[in-house]
Design a protein around this motif. Structure first.
Motif, PDB file in Angstrom:
ATOM      1  N   ARG A  58      -4.258  25.686   0.782  1.00 22.97           N
ATOM      2  CA  ARG A  58      -5.171  25.834  -0.359  1.00 22.97           C
ATOM      3  C   ARG A  58      -6.371  26.714  -0.004  1.00 22.97           C
ATOM      4  NH1 ARG A  58      -5.947  23.234  -5.278  1.00 22.97           N
ATOM      5  NH2 ARG A  58      -8.082  22.890  -5.975  1.00 22.97           N
ATOM      6  N   THR A 100      -0.241  23.801 -10.695  1.00 26.51           N
ATOM      7  CA  THR A 100      -0.514  22.386 -10.444  1.00 26.51           C
ATOM      8  C   THR A 100       0.793  21.621 -10.268  1.00 26.51           C
ATOM      9  OG1 THR A 100      -1.539  20.379 -11.348  1.00 26.51           O
ATOM     10  CG2 THR A 100      -0.583  21.909 -12.933  1.00 26.51           C
ATOM     11  N   THR A 101       0.707  20.500  -9.581  1.00 28.17           N
ATOM     12  CA  THR A 101       1.849  19.596  -9.472  1.00 28.17           C
ATOM     13  C   THR A 101       1.846  18.561 -10.591  1.00 28.17           C
ATOM     14  OG1 THR A 101       0.583  18.209  -7.931  1.00 28.17           O
ATOM     15  CG2 THR A 101       2.048  19.850  -6.967  1.00 28.17           C
ATOM     16  N   GLU A 155       3.865  24.010 -11.478  1.00 24.66           N
ATOM     17  CA  GLU A 155       4.432  24.891 -10.460  1.00 24.66           C
ATOM     18  C   GLU A 155       5.902  25.221 -10.705  1.00 24.66           C
ATOM     19  OE1 GLU A 155       3.949  23.079  -6.660  1.00 24.66           O
ATOM     20  OE2 GLU A 155       5.275  21.386  -7.097  1.00 24.66           O
ATOM     21  N   HIS A 221      -1.981  13.132 -10.859  1.00 27.98           N
ATOM     22  CA  HIS A 221      -1.142  13.283  -9.658  1.00 27.98           C
ATOM     23  C   HIS A 221      -1.118  14.715  -9.125  1.00 27.98           C
ATOM     24  CE1 HIS A 221      -0.074   9.241 -10.558  1.00 27.98           C
ATOM     25  NE2 HIS A 221       0.688   9.542 -11.594  1.00 27.98           N
ATOM     26  N   GLU A 222      -2.151  15.481  -9.386  1.00 23.50           N
ATOM     27  CA  GLU A 222      -2.265  16.799  -8.757  1.00 23.50           C
ATOM     28  C   GLU A 222      -2.426  16.617  -7.247  1.00 23.50           C
ATOM     29  OE1 GLU A 222      -2.959  20.210  -6.959  1.00 23.50           O
ATOM     30  OE2 GLU A 222      -2.022  20.039  -8.944  1.00 23.50           O
ATOM     31  N   ARG A 223      -1.574  17.282  -6.507  1.00 28.05           N
ATOM     32  CA  ARG A 223      -1.523  17.115  -5.050  1.00 28.05           C
ATOM     33  C   ARG A 223      -2.857  17.419  -4.378  1.00 28.05           C
ATOM     34  NH1 ARG A 223       3.025  20.403  -3.679  1.00 28.05           N
ATOM     35  NH2 ARG A 223       1.612  22.160  -3.987  1.00 28.05           N
ATOM     36  N   ALA A 224      -3.550  18.423  -4.836  1.00 27.16           N
ATOM     37  CA  ALA A 224      -4.793  18.836  -4.174  1.00 27.16           C
ATOM     38  C   ALA A 224      -5.906  17.803  -4.328  1.00 27.16           C
ATOM     39  CB  ALA A 224      -5.247  20.184  -4.725  1.00 27.16           C
ATOM     40  N   ALA A 226      -5.329  14.448  -4.316  1.00 27.87           N
ATOM     41  CA  ALA A 226      -4.793  13.134  -3.943  1.00 27.87           C
ATOM     42  C   ALA A 226      -5.684  12.349  -2.984  1.00 27.87           C
ATOM     43  CB  ALA A 226      -3.401  13.298  -3.348  1.00 27.87           C
ATOM     44  N   THR A 227      -6.442  13.030  -2.145  1.00 18.73           N
ATOM     45  CA  THR A 227      -7.301  12.330  -1.195  1.00 18.73           C
ATOM     46  C   THR A 227      -8.418  11.565  -1.887  1.00 18.73           C
ATOM     47  OG1 THR A 227      -6.875  14.044   0.459  1.00 18.73           O
ATOM     48  CG2 THR A 227      -8.753  12.601   0.845  1.00 18.73           C
ATOM     49  N   HIS A 230      -7.023  10.221  -8.572  1.00 19.22           N
ATOM     50  CA  HIS A 230      -5.733  10.198  -9.267  1.00 19.22           C
ATOM     51  C   HIS A 230      -5.620  11.427 -10.176  1.00 19.22           C
ATOM     52  CE1 HIS A 230      -4.625   6.133  -8.118  1.00 19.22           C
ATOM     53  NE2 HIS A 230      -5.809   5.684  -8.514  1.00 19.22           N
TER      54      HIS A 230
END
Length: 242
Positions: A58, A100-101, A155, A221-224, A226-227, A230
């Motif tokens: 990223r 985006t995921t 994506e 639930h976007e991967r970027a 996630a830390t 949500h």
């Protein structure tokens, strides 16, 4: 970073691709527009974070799209933002390409609803629009230009020809001053995020109100994110004809 200036004397827009190096659709858009001699007359093209692209990550030091207005002596991405921003600010409109995921097809993200932004929105296919609140937008690209839209593509959808057509529809609509019949859009105002330590219902979906939390999730639930999150969180929605 590659900055290619419009081939004609009166550029209209700047297309910014791959601010995030792991969002590969930006490379596709950049390469295809690079070969498009007709549209290239009117467009500056920027392939933003080449270092992150090479590493398929990223960003390298700091998220480029959180690094504006940038700094000549800051992190790598802050230096990129500092160099990129004057180019983007020199044209009437800015189109920023992302993926985006999250389980959406494509959604435009804006920092304001000026007449020029609405002109671009009129050529998008989405009934949903995300309006980022000023405090959140202040360090993003679109929050530092007069009229900018980030197009956020799923994506998988981004691998289709239809996704590229979505990009061209906005570009051509502005270049050719096309007028379309207005349609109803739902404007979701994004003010923060839904923290990961908050329990969300299993049935939660993008744009659907969660009464327990009082928010509409966006990019769920976007991967970027996630830390920390949500999803991003919209606290209000307004129906507007654009």
């Amino acid at each position: 970073m590659r900055i290619l200036f419009a081939s004609g004397p009166a550029p209209i827009g700047t297309i910014v691709c791959s601010q995030h190096g792991d969002e590969r659709f930006g490379i596709t858009v950049f390469e295809r527009l690079l070969r498009d001699t007709q549209r290239r007359q009117y467009l500056h093209l920027i392939l933003a974070n080449e270092e992150a692209i090479e590493r398929n990550t990223r960003y390298i030091a700091t998220d480029l799209n959180r690094s504006y207005p940038g700094s000549l002596t800051g992190s790598l991405e802050e230096q990129m933002a500092y160099a990129l921003l004057p180019v983007a600010q020199s044209t009437r409109i800015v189109l920023d390409i992302h993926t985006t995921t999250a389980n959406i097809q494509m959604v435009p993200i804006v920092a304001n609803l000026s007449d020029e932004v609405k002109q671009m929105l009129a050529h998008t296919s989405s009934s949903e629009v995300a309006l980022i609140a000023p405090a959140m937008a202040s360090h993003s690209l679109i929050g530092n230009v007069r009229a900018g839209i980030s197009l956020e593509f799923n994506e998988h959808y981004a691998t289709t020809e239809a996704a590229y057509d979505d990009v061209l529809r906005v570009i051509d609509g502005v270049i050719e001053h096309r007028t379309l019949s207005p349609r109803t859009r739902n404007i979701f105002t994004i003010t923060g995020g839904i923290p990961v330590d908050v329990v969300i219902p299993d049935h939660a979906r993008d744009y659907e109100f969660i009464p327990e939390l009082g928010v509409y999730p966006f990019l769920l639930h976007e991967r970027a994110y996630a830390t920390h999150y949500h999803a991003l969180a919209a606290t209000s929605v307004e129906t507007v004809v654009i």
